[in-house]
Design a protein around this motif. Structure first.
Motif, PDB file in Angstrom:
ATOM      1  N   GLY A  12       0.803  -1.221   0.000  1.00  0.00           N
ATOM      2  CA  GLY A  12       0.000   0.000   0.000  1.00  0.00           C
ATOM      3  C   GLY A  12       0.834   1.269   0.000  1.00  0.00           C
ATOM      4  O   GLY A  12       0.309   2.369   0.131  1.00  0.00           O
ATOM      5  N   LEU A  13       2.154   1.103  -0.162  1.00  0.00           N
ATOM      6  CA  LEU A  13       3.053   2.253  -0.174  1.00  0.00           C
ATOM      7  C   LEU A  13       2.992   2.939  -1.538  1.00  0.00           C
ATOM      8  O   LEU A  13       3.083   4.155  -1.648  1.00  0.00           O
ATOM      9  CB  LEU A  13       4.469   1.744   0.107  1.00  0.00           C
ATOM     10  N   TYR A  14       2.893   2.130  -2.591  1.00  0.00           N
ATOM     11  CA  TYR A  14       2.676   2.631  -3.952  1.00  0.00           C
ATOM     12  C   TYR A  14       1.327   2.121  -4.437  1.00  0.00           C
ATOM     13  O   TYR A  14       0.863   1.073  -3.997  1.00  0.00           O
ATOM     14  CB  TYR A  14       3.725   2.091  -4.933  1.00  0.00           C
ATOM     15  N   GLN A  15       0.729   2.858  -5.384  1.00  0.00           N
ATOM     16  CA  GLN A  15      -0.494   2.392  -6.022  1.00  0.00           C
ATOM     17  C   GLN A  15      -0.177   1.992  -7.458  1.00  0.00           C
ATOM     18  O   GLN A  15       0.605   2.667  -8.127  1.00  0.00           O
ATOM     19  CB  GLN A  15      -1.563   3.498  -6.022  1.00  0.00           C
ATOM     20  N   ARG A  16      -0.774   0.888  -7.900  1.00  0.00           N
ATOM     21  CA  ARG A  16      -0.519   0.431  -9.265  1.00  0.00           C
ATOM     22  C   ARG A  16      -1.143   1.387 -10.263  1.00  0.00           C
ATOM     23  O   ARG A  16      -2.133   2.049  -9.956  1.00  0.00           O
ATOM     24  CB  ARG A  16      -1.074  -0.985  -9.448  1.00  0.00           C
ATOM     25  N   ASP A  17      -0.563   1.441 -11.483  1.00  0.00           N
ATOM     26  CA  ASP A  17      -1.149   2.262 -12.534  1.00  0.00           C
ATOM     27  C   ASP A  17      -2.286   1.497 -13.206  1.00  0.00           C
ATOM     28  O   ASP A  17      -3.304   2.059 -13.564  1.00  0.00           O
ATOM     29  CB  ASP A  17      -0.094   2.638 -13.586  1.00  0.00           C
ATOM     30  N   ALA A  18      -2.062   0.193 -13.421  1.00  0.00           N
ATOM     31  CA  ALA A  18      -3.088  -0.636 -14.058  1.00  0.00           C
ATOM     32  C   ALA A  18      -2.896  -2.076 -13.592  1.00  0.00           C
ATOM     33  O   ALA A  18      -1.912  -2.393 -12.924  1.00  0.00           O
ATOM     34  CB  ALA A  18      -2.960  -0.556 -15.579  1.00  0.00           C
ATOM     35  N   GLY A  19      -3.851  -2.937 -13.945  1.00  0.00           N
ATOM     36  CA  GLY A  19      -3.748  -4.346 -13.586  1.00  0.00           C
ATOM     37  C   GLY A  19      -4.641  -4.702 -12.415  1.00  0.00           C
ATOM     38  O   GLY A  19      -5.298  -3.827 -11.838  1.00  0.00           O
ATOM     39  N   ASP A  20      -4.679  -6.016 -12.088  1.00  0.00           N
ATOM     40  CA  ASP A  20      -5.566  -6.489 -11.022  1.00  0.00           C
ATOM     41  C   ASP A  20      -4.792  -6.829  -9.764  1.00  0.00           C
ATOM     42  O   ASP A  20      -3.700  -7.373  -9.826  1.00  0.00           O
ATOM     43  CB  ASP A  20      -6.290  -7.768 -11.493  1.00  0.00           C
ATOM     44  N   PHE A  21      -5.399  -6.515  -8.643  1.00  0.00           N
ATOM     45  CA  PHE A  21      -4.833  -6.858  -7.345  1.00  0.00           C
ATOM     46  C   PHE A  21      -5.995  -7.390  -6.510  1.00  0.00           C
ATOM     47  O   PHE A  21      -6.947  -6.656  -6.238  1.00  0.00           O
ATOM     48  CB  PHE A  21      -4.200  -5.606  -6.718  1.00  0.00           C
ATOM     49  N   THR A  22      -5.928  -8.676  -6.154  1.00  0.00           N
ATOM     50  CA  THR A  22      -7.029  -9.249  -5.381  1.00  0.00           C
ATOM     51  C   THR A  22      -6.530  -9.984  -4.148  1.00  0.00           C
ATOM     52  O   THR A  22      -5.420 -10.519  -4.124  1.00  0.00           O
ATOM     53  CB  THR A  22      -7.831 -10.265  -6.231  1.00  0.00           C
ATOM     54  N   LEU A  23      -7.368  -9.992  -3.121  1.00  0.00           N
ATOM     55  CA  LEU A  23      -7.143 -10.803  -1.918  1.00  0.00           C
ATOM     56  C   LEU A  23      -8.324 -11.759  -1.834  1.00  0.00           C
ATOM     57  O   LEU A  23      -9.472 -11.307  -1.839  1.00  0.00           O
ATOM     58  CB  LEU A  23      -7.112  -9.931  -0.665  1.00  0.00           C
ATOM     59  N   ASP A  24      -8.045 -13.053  -1.795  1.00  0.00           N
ATOM     60  CA  ASP A  24      -9.117 -14.055  -1.776  1.00  0.00           C
ATOM     61  C   ASP A  24     -10.146 -13.781  -2.871  1.00  0.00           C
ATOM     62  O   ASP A  24     -11.350 -13.921  -2.656  1.00  0.00           O
ATOM     63  CB  ASP A  24      -9.820 -14.072  -0.407  1.00  0.00           C
ATOM     64  N   GLY A  25      -9.693 -13.353  -4.021  1.00  0.00           N
ATOM     65  CA  GLY A  25     -10.573 -13.150  -5.163  1.00  0.00           C
ATOM     66  C   GLY A  25     -11.259 -11.801  -5.204  1.00  0.00           C
ATOM     67  O   GLY A  25     -11.946 -11.490  -6.169  1.00  0.00           O
ATOM     68  N   ARG A  26     -11.082 -10.995  -4.149  1.00  0.00           N
ATOM     69  CA  ARG A  26     -11.755  -9.692  -4.137  1.00  0.00           C
ATOM     70  C   ARG A  26     -10.764  -8.575  -4.442  1.00  0.00           C
ATOM     71  O   ARG A  26      -9.677  -8.539  -3.861  1.00  0.00           O
ATOM     72  CB  ARG A  26     -12.404  -9.442  -2.774  1.00  0.00           C
ATOM     73  N   THR A  27     -11.140  -7.694  -5.337  1.00  0.00           N
ATOM     74  CA  THR A  27     -10.251  -6.590  -5.731  1.00  0.00           C
ATOM     75  C   THR A  27      -9.979  -5.659  -4.558  1.00  0.00           C
ATOM     76  O   THR A  27     -10.894  -5.340  -3.792  1.00  0.00           O
ATOM     77  CB  THR A  27     -10.904  -5.772  -6.865  1.00  0.00           C
ATOM     78  N   VAL A  28      -8.721  -5.272  -4.419  1.00  0.00           N
ATOM     79  CA  VAL A  28      -8.393  -4.287  -3.383  1.00  0.00           C
ATOM     80  C   VAL A  28      -7.649  -3.110  -4.002  1.00  0.00           C
ATOM     81  O   VAL A  28      -6.954  -3.246  -4.998  1.00  0.00           O
ATOM     82  CB  VAL A  28      -7.520  -4.881  -2.248  1.00  0.00           C
ATOM     83  N   ASP A  29      -7.832  -1.947  -3.392  1.00  0.00           N
ATOM     84  CA  ASP A  29      -7.114  -0.736  -3.786  1.00  0.00           C
ATOM     85  C   ASP A  29      -6.625  -0.067  -2.514  1.00  0.00           C
ATOM     86  O   ASP A  29      -7.370   0.667  -1.879  1.00  0.00           O
ATOM     87  CB  ASP A  29      -8.060   0.222  -4.539  1.00  0.00           C
ATOM     88  N   PHE A  30      -5.401  -0.375  -2.143  1.00  0.00           N
ATOM     89  CA  PHE A  30      -4.873   0.235  -0.928  1.00  0.00           C
ATOM     90  C   PHE A  30      -4.363   1.623  -1.227  1.00  0.00           C
ATOM     91  O   PHE A  30      -3.613   1.816  -2.179  1.00  0.00           O
ATOM     92  CB  PHE A  30      -3.703  -0.583  -0.376  1.00  0.00           C
TER      93      PHE A  30
END
Ligand SMILES: Nc1ncnc2c1ncn2[C@@H]1O[C@H](COP(=O)(O)OP(=O)(O)OP(=O)(O)O)[C@@H](O)[C@H]1O
Ligand SMILES: [Mg+2]
Length: 507
Positions: A60-78
Motif C-alpha cells: 500500500g506504499l505505492y499504487q498500481r497504474d493498471a492491472g488487477d490486485f485481489t485478496l481471496d478473489g476480491r479486488t483491493v485498492d490500498f
C-alpha cells in the motif's frame, strides 16, 4: 469452510499484469504473482527487475497504474500501508525502517500499542510479547534499548519480529537474509516454515539461490519489470532460473585470474581495540586478494573500520607501503591510498538525494577540481566509466540515487570508491544484495584490479565467494584471527572450523 470438490481456491493474494511507472522510468510492465496459503513463494530477478516495487504495491506504499490486485478473489485498492496491514498483510522491507529514537519494543508495537483498562499503554503485555517473539527467533537483544546503533542484522531481526507479531495472513519478506548470519537464517527459516504450516502465505525475495531452493515451494522469475515464469522449485534448477532471470547464460561466477603477488602494501601489526578485537596482524600484498572470513559479529568490519580510521584503536599500527597511517583519520587514510567500501552502504556510503553522477564522483571531486576539471561534463564522463563497468541499471546519470533499486545503490557506492583508484581496497561484503549476473561482473572486476597491482582485503560471509576469489584466507572468531590459510588449503571445512570452534575446545 467446505468446498465442493474441484472448486478452485482463489489465491490468498494475486497480482495480474500490474504496471507501475515513476515519471519516465517504467518499473513494472506486467507484474504477476499468486500467493497461496500453506506455501512459501520465491520472487527472483536481477537488480532493478521490479521486485521491491511489487512489494511496495502489496504494502500500500505505492499504487498500481493498471492491472488487477485481489485478496481471496476480491479486488483491493490500498491507498495506505495501514489499509494493507488491516487486510492482513505484513511486510519486511529491503531496508530496515526502524525509528532510531524509539526503543526496540516501541518499534515492534509502532502504531498499535496494546492498552490496558484505562486506555493506558500496557507495557507489561508488550514486554511479554516481545520476550516470546525473541525466544521464538532465538535472539538476545535488549528490548528496552533504543534502535539507534543496532547492527543491520539486529535491525532486520526486529523487523521480522514486528512482522510476525502482526499475525498476518500474508507475510512478505524483501531480502530479509541479506544481513543475517547462517544461524540467524536457519532460525528465520524455521519460523517461516511454521507460519506456512499454520496456513499462511509467504513471499520471499532473495538473491541467494541456495536459500530459495531450500525454503520455497514455488518460484516466480521477473525480468525488466515483466513476469517470466512460475514453477515448483522441485521442477526447476538454479541454472534454469538464472537463465530466465538474466536472459543469457552467466559466465563463471568466480573468475579468479592468476596475479603476480608483489610487495607488501598494507601492513597491520598488533591492532587492538578493547572488547572489540585483539592482536590483529595482517598483510595485503600487491596483486593479492586476501579474504577475511568469519561469522557475523566476529569483528571483521570493526577491524576494517579501524584500519581505515573510521573507528579508534588502542594498540598497534597501520602502515601503507612503509608509511605509517595516522589513527582515526579516514581522510589521511584515503589520501594515502586506502579505500573502504562499507558494509552498510545505504547509510554510510550514499547521498540518497543526490544524483548517481554526483555520488560516484564524490570522492574524486577534489582531484577533479584541483586539475580545473570539475565540470559537469568531466563529472559525467568519470561517472559513466564506473556506472557502465558495474552495469548500474539506470537510464540516466542524473537519476536520484535514492530511487534506484537496492542492488543498484550498492553498485553506485562501489563505483564511488573504485573511482579513487586506491592502492589498497578494503571491501566489506562486496556482493551482498547484488544479483547473480552482476556478481560475476564484480568478481571479474576485483580480479582484474588485483591483476593491475591493487591489494584487496575482502570481507565476506559467503564462503563460496571467499574460497573462489581469495589468494589467502584469514579467519576471525570473537575478535581474533584464528587461522590463515593459503588458497590451496582453504576448504569450507577448514574455514568453518576456524570460524566456529569455541575457545573451550581449542587445544
Ligand atoms: N520511487 C522511485 N522513483 C523512481 N524510480 C524508481 C522508484 N522506485 C523504483 N524505481 C525504479 O524501478 C525499477 C525497479 O526497482 P525495484 O526496486 O523494484 O527493483 P528490485 O527488483 O527490487 O531490485 P533489487 O534486487 O536491486 O532490490 C528500477 O529501475 C528503479 O530505479
Ligand atoms: Mg529490491
Amino acid at each position: 469452510m467446505t468446498r465442493a470438490p474441484g472448486t478452485p481456491v482463489a489465491p490468498a493474494l494475486e497480482l495480474r499484469d500490474v504496471t507501475k511507472a515513476f515519471g519516465s522510468v517504467v518499473a513494472l510492465t506486467s507484474g504477476s504473482l499468486a500467493l497461496h496459503r500453506n506455501s512459501i513463494h520465491a520472487l527472483v530477478g536481477e537488480n532493478g527487475a521490479g521486485k521491491s516495487t511489487l512489494v511496495k504495491i502489496i504494502a500500500g506504499l505505492y499504487q498500481r497504474d493498471a492491472g488487477d490486485f485481489t485478496l481471496d478473489g476480491r479486488t483491493v485498492d490500498f491507498s495506505s500501508t495501514a489499509q494493507s496491514k488491516a487486510a492482513g498483510i505484513a511486510v519486511i522491507y529491503q531496508e530496515p525502517t526502524l525509528f532510531p529514537d524509539l526503543s526496540v519494543t516501541e518499534n515492534i508495537f509502532m502504531g498499535r500499542q496494546p492498552t490496558g483498562r484505562f486506555g493506558r499503554i500496557d507495557r507489561k503485555a508488550m514486554r511479554a510479547e516481545v520476550a516470546g517473539l525473541f525466544a521464538r527467533l532465538g535472539v538476545r537483544i535488549d528490548a528496552d534499548r533504543p534502535a539507534e546503533g543496532l547492527s543491520i542484522a539486529d535491525q532486520q531481526i526486529i523487523e521480522i519480529a514486528k512482522a510476525i507479531s502482526l499475525d498476518a495472513t500474508v507475510l512478505v519478506m524483501d531480502e530479509p537474509t541479506a544481513a543475517l548470519s547462517g544461524v540467524e537464517v536457519e532460525r528465520l527459516f524455521a519460523v517461516a516454515r511454521s507460519l506456512r504450516d499454520e496456513g499462511r502465505a509467504l513471499l520471499f525475495i532473495s538473491h541467494r539461490f541456495d536459500e530459495v531452493f531450500d525454503l520455497c515451494d514455488t518460484i516466480t522469475v521477473m525480468r525488466d519489470g515483466e513476469y517470466i515464469s512460475t514453477t515448483s522449485t522441485t521442477e526447476t534448477t538454479v541454472d534454469r532460473v538464472v537463465r530466465e532471470m538474466v536472459g543469457r547464460d552467466v559466465a563463471d561466477l568466480y573468475p579468479k585470474q592468476e596475479a603476480e603477488i608483489g610487495e607488501v602494501l598494507l601492513d597491520v601489526r598488533g591492532l587492538g581495540s578493547a572488547g572489540v578485537f585483539h592482536d590483529i596482524d595482517l598483510q595485503v600484498r600487491s596483486g593479492e586478494i586476501v579474504g577475511l572470513a568469519g561469522l557475523v559479529g566476529a569483528g571483521r568490519s570493526e577491524v576494517a573500520r579501524a584500519v581505515f580510521g573510521v573507528d579508534r584503536y588502542d594498540t598497534g599500527s597501520v602502515t601503507l607501503k612503509g608509511t605509517r597511517i595516522p589513527a582515526h583519520n579516514p581522510v589521511a587514510a584515503m589520501r594515502a591510498g586506502i579505500a573502504l567500501v562499507p558494509e552498510d552502504r545505504r547509510k554510510q556510503g550514499l547521498v540518497l538525494d543526490s544524483t548517481v553522477a554526483h555520488n560516484i564522483t564524490m570522492s574524486i571531486r577534489q582531484q577533479l577540481s584541483k586539475l580545473g576539471l570539475l565540470t559537469s561534463g568531466a563529472e559525467n564522463a568519470a561517472a559513466r566509466v564506473w556506472s557502465s563497468r558495474l552495469e548500474v541499471k539506470t537510464s540516466a546519470l542524473d537519476t536520484i540515487a535514492g530511487t534506484l533499486s537496492g542492488g543498484n545503490q550498492q553498485k553506485v557506492v562501489l563505483g564511488k570508491w573504485l573511482a579513487t583508484n586506491p592502492t589498497v581496497l578494503i571491501i566489506d561484503e562486496p556482493t551482498r544484495g547484488i544479483d547473480v549476473g552482476t556478481k560475476s561482473e564484480v568478481h571479474r572486476l576485483l580480479s582484474r584490479l588485483a591483476g593491475e597491482g591493487m591489494g584487496i582485503l575482502m570481507i565476506s560471509s559467503e564462503l563460496p565467494e571467499v574460497l573462489g576469489m581469495a589468494d589467502r584466507v584469514l579467519v576471525m572468531r570473537e575478535g581474533r584471527i584464528t587461522a590463515e590459510l593459503d588458497r590451496a588449503d582453504a576448504t569450507s571445512e577448514a574455514v568453518m572450523f576456524a570460524a566456529t570452534q569455541s575457545s573451550e575446545h581449542a587445544a
